[in-house]
Design a protein around this motif. Sequence first.
Motif, PDB file in Angstrom:
ATOM      1  N   LYS A  84       4.022   1.000  10.648  1.00  0.00           N
ATOM      2  CA  LYS A  84       2.984  -0.032  10.618  1.00  0.00           C
ATOM      3  C   LYS A  84       2.424  -0.318  12.004  1.00  0.00           C
ATOM      4  N   LEU A  87      -1.001   1.391  13.061  1.00  0.00           N
ATOM      5  CA  LEU A  87      -2.172   1.287  12.192  1.00  0.00           C
ATOM      6  C   LEU A  87      -3.499   1.307  12.945  1.00  0.00           C
ATOM      7  N   TYR A 217      -3.373   3.933   5.701  1.00  0.00           N
ATOM      8  CA  TYR A 217      -3.356   2.589   6.280  1.00  0.00           C
ATOM      9  C   TYR A 217      -3.009   1.492   5.261  1.00  0.00           C
ATOM     10  N   PHE A 220       1.006   0.292   3.672  1.00  0.00           N
ATOM     11  CA  PHE A 220       1.927  -0.721   4.178  1.00  0.00           C
ATOM     12  C   PHE A 220       1.724  -2.075   3.503  1.00  0.00           C
ATOM     13  N   GLU A 221       0.627  -2.244   2.796  1.00  0.00           N
ATOM     14  CA  GLU A 221       0.372  -3.493   2.082  1.00  0.00           C
ATOM     15  C   GLU A 221       0.883  -3.441   0.639  1.00  0.00           C
TER      16      GLU A 221
END
Length: 284
Positions: A84, A87, A217, A220-221
């Motif tokens: 992370k 990013l 990207y 990670f969410e």
Amino acid sequence: MLWKKKKKQESPRELLNITTRNGQIASVDNHNSFQTRAESSLKQVLDAIKLGIPQHEIQFSLHTGDFPTESLVKGNFYYCCEKKEDLDFVFPDFIFDHWQQAGIPDFKKTVSEIQKEAEKPYLHPRMLWIGNVQTHPNREKIIKYSEQYPDLIEAYNTYVDQAVLGGKKDIPYITLKDHTHYKYLIDIEGKGYSGRIKMLLFTKRLLFLQDRVWKSYYHFELEPYKHFIPVKNDLSDLMEQMRFAEQQGEEYYRTITQNAYDFAVENLQYEKAVQRIQKLISAL
């Protein structure tokens, strides 16, 4: 200067160098990017510039390969990263425009077709995976699982490019839209990052994600057991995780698939990808 030209023999195999000046493109230099990756990423950059970027000269490089091959340096961007904290080096990938060679002529159109089909009930109470087994040994394992548990898992070893172009007639080609015909879907790492996770999140089908090194990207969410079912890198707990999902019942299934769908609708649109690129360029 954020990047310097290297000697010819040292040039990266897949690299897009871009210079902007006065808030517009000044020069573009493409080093052998695969298929039409450079063209699609350049289109995204042009649309990002239309949103407004600083007037001073900006030079940056987009590495259009499947994963980073060198140390992360400011001004160098990639389609994925490992952690992370990196990013700020990650662009949305070219598929947000299209991947014609893999049967995705237009991202928005493909997503719209998936969304429409996703509203229909699934036809097969099984897990589906289809892809090129040669890109990673872990993909061979899903084929073995499908042979061992044919009533639970359907998996195909194929070359998407060849299937789309008419080759390998004996191997079925299942469109992303038709992935919605299956109750469960799984994404397994290949050579690098996965470009299709963002589209699978639109299917309203329970998605199993294998742990991997290279991540886009937005990865990670995503939260395990909220947006997807996690699976170990070696797939050793796949059957256990499938049993877990079955035991949770239909309400859990509907909740987690709706969570994934809502996340995709909110975050994985072309316009959002362009906004991210604008922000990254503007920070240089």
